[in-house]
Each structure stands twice: as C-alpha cells, then as structure tokens.
Design a protein around this motif. Structure first.
Motif, PDB file in Angstrom:
ATOM      1  N   MET A 162      96.852 104.004  59.853  1.00 52.23           N
ATOM      2  CA  MET A 162      96.225 103.464  60.610  1.00 52.23           C
ATOM      3  C   MET A 162      95.124 104.107  61.702  1.00 52.23           C
ATOM      4  SD  MET A 162      97.648 100.794  63.824  1.00 52.23           S
ATOM      5  CE  MET A 162      98.210  99.602  62.517  1.00 52.23           C
ATOM      6  N   SER A 163      93.901 103.819  61.747  1.00 52.43           N
ATOM      7  CA  SER A 163      93.136 104.524  62.558  1.00 52.43           C
ATOM      8  C   SER A 163      93.263 104.041  64.213  1.00 52.43           C
ATOM      9  CB  SER A 163      91.581 103.943  62.217  1.00 52.43           C
ATOM     10  OG  SER A 163      91.136 102.648  62.592  1.00 52.43           O
ATOM     11  N   ALA A 164      92.539 104.957  64.848  1.00 43.57           N
ATOM     12  CA  ALA A 164      92.955 104.601  66.362  1.00 43.57           C
ATOM     13  C   ALA A 164      92.279 103.362  66.684  1.00 43.57           C
ATOM     14  CB  ALA A 164      92.175 105.909  67.082  1.00 43.57           C
ATOM     15  N   ARG A 165      91.398 102.843  66.124  1.00 44.40           N
ATOM     16  CA  ARG A 165      90.348 101.710  66.359  1.00 44.40           C
ATOM     17  C   ARG A 165      91.500 100.498  65.980  1.00 44.40           C
ATOM     18  NH1 ARG A 165      87.912  97.974  63.262  1.00 44.40           N
ATOM     19  NH2 ARG A 165      86.265  96.815  64.487  1.00 44.40           N
TER      20      ARG A 165
ATOM     21  N   GLU B   6      94.624 100.519  65.912  1.00 48.23           N
ATOM     22  CA  GLU B   6      95.893 100.675  66.738  1.00 48.23           C
ATOM     23  C   GLU B   6      95.485 100.056  68.111  1.00 48.23           C
ATOM     24  OE1 GLU B   6      98.779 103.949  68.864  1.00 48.23           O
ATOM     25  OE2 GLU B   6      97.262 104.610  67.328  1.00 48.23           O
ATOM     26  N   ILE B   7      94.359 100.256  68.655  1.00 50.61           N
ATOM     27  CA  ILE B   7      93.892  99.789  69.876  1.00 50.61           C
ATOM     28  C   ILE B   7      93.831  98.216  69.805  1.00 50.61           C
ATOM     29  CG2 ILE B   7      91.980  99.770  71.625  1.00 50.61           C
ATOM     30  CD1 ILE B   7      91.626 102.618  71.257  1.00 50.61           C
ATOM     31  N   LEU B   8      93.159  97.696  68.680  1.00 49.32           N
ATOM     32  CA  LEU B   8      92.973  96.323  68.490  1.00 49.32           C
ATOM     33  C   LEU B   8      94.107  95.720  68.420  1.00 49.32           C
ATOM     34  CD1 LEU B   8      89.612  96.261  66.316  1.00 49.32           C
ATOM     35  CD2 LEU B   8      89.717  95.839  68.772  1.00 49.32           C
ATOM     36  N   GLY B   9      94.951  96.303  67.668  1.00 48.54           N
ATOM     37  CA  GLY B   9      96.441  95.740  67.426  1.00 48.54           C
ATOM     38  C   GLY B   9      97.315  95.575  68.672  1.00 48.54           C
TER      39      GLY B   9
END
Length: 208
Positions: free
Chosen positions: A1-4, A6-9
C-alpha cells in the motif's frame, strides 16, 4: 500500500465512504449567493489595466494584425528559438521565421530557448489573471514555467469579468496554472526578485 492509499484510507474510515451521488448532492447544496462580478463595464479594458499592474506588458491587437504583432514581439527578444506547443494556430506565427520556432520541445531543451508562445484557457478581468489548462495551444506546464519569457495570446471571448465566471469555463480535472504577471517573490526585507519560479518577462497580446 502506498502512502497515498494509506492516508486516503484513514480519511475514509473517519468520514465514511461516500458515493458519487452523495458527493454531487453535497456539491449542489453549497450556497452560491455571492456576487458573481464586481464590474459591469468594459472587462477588456479592466483586464488590460490589471495585467499591467502586475508589471506585465499588454497590448490590444486587432485579429488581422496579430501575426505581425507576434513576430514583432519575438524579434524584440533578440536571437534564439521559441517554444511553441501543438495546437497553437499556425496563422499566429505566419510572420515568424521557421528557424525561430521550436515545436513541442523536450523539457530538457526549454532552458536553452529564448521563450515560449502560448494561448490560454481563460482570463479574469477583476484579478488580471490568465489561466492555462495545458490543452491545445498551451503545452505542458513546464513550457510556461522554464523559459525566461512568455508571450500569451488572449482573445476577447476568453476574458471573464470575475473569478466565478472564469471557473465555470474551466475543467477542474485538468492541471490549471493561474498566471498573474511575471514570476516574482520577495525576501524577508521585501526586495522583489523576478524570474525565480517562472518567466521573468510576461507579455500579453489581447485580441478584442
């Protein structure tokens, strides 16, 4: 999972997942009772005045004189070729020598060019702002940021009186660049420096 992702999740877990219909309904409920324009007079004259306030050079040029005006502006910049994006009307460049036109140059070549010539997507009279959406005749964002000189042709039908009217003409999914005069910044002592993160010289040909 990308940082993006993870943040959106994390955001989704807090706010809950919303359907496209929910988003559209929320957007429709936004109160838009604000004033749409501050001027009802000559928006072209207002635009030219505000552009000049930003230390950009602006000239009103009749459509039949535009090719000559473009050639004159580029000749005044001395030697060198100018970046020209696909989709820019050939008629605008009819009087510019072929050797001075660099069609769709690679990003690595932009710094060595004398400048760039583009059209625009919209313009805002109230703020003296020109908007590029980097569609046909405008080229990629780098083309409007790297060369030291940028010549933009703005036609009368592209000039909106104020920000709300301009935004209605734009596609928010496109990469929008808002240009208000040449690139400029100030240090802590308010010493103005131009050309730091964009063209040092901005010239606008306004076609009424």
């Amino acid at each position: 999972m990308s940082a993006r992702d993870e943040i959106l999740g994390r955001i989704e877990r807090v706010t809950g997942k919303r359907s496209a219909a929910d988003v559209a309904a929320s957007y429709a409920r936004i109160d838009r009772g604000y004033r749409r324009r501050h001027h009802d007079g000559d928006v072209l004259a207002l635009f030219a005045e505000r552009v000049a306030d930003y230390r950009a050079a602006v000239r009103l040029v009749p459509s039949d004189e535009l090719p000559g005006a473009v050639a004159e502006s580029l000749a005044a910049r001395g030697a060198g070729a100018f970046a020209v994006p696909s989709g820019l009307p050939d008629a605008w460049l009819a009087r510019v020598p072929a050797e001075r036109i660099a069609r769709d140059p690679a990003p690595a070549d932009l710094d060595g060019l004398a400048g760039a010539v583009t059209g625009c997507a919209a313009a805002i009279a109230e703020t003296g702002t020109i908007v590029l959406d980097h569609g046909p005749g405008q080229g990629p964002r780098a083309l409007s940021l790297v060369p030291d000189y940028h010549l933009i042709v703005v036609t009368a039908d592209q000039v909106a009186a104020d920000v709300p009217e301009a935004l209605e003409r734009l596609d928010p999914s496109r990469p929008l660049t808002f240009v208000s005069g040449p690139s400029a910044t100030s240090d802590i002592e308010l010493s103005r420096v131009e050309g730091v993160h964009g063209p040092r010289t901005l010239e606008v040909l306004l076609v009424p």
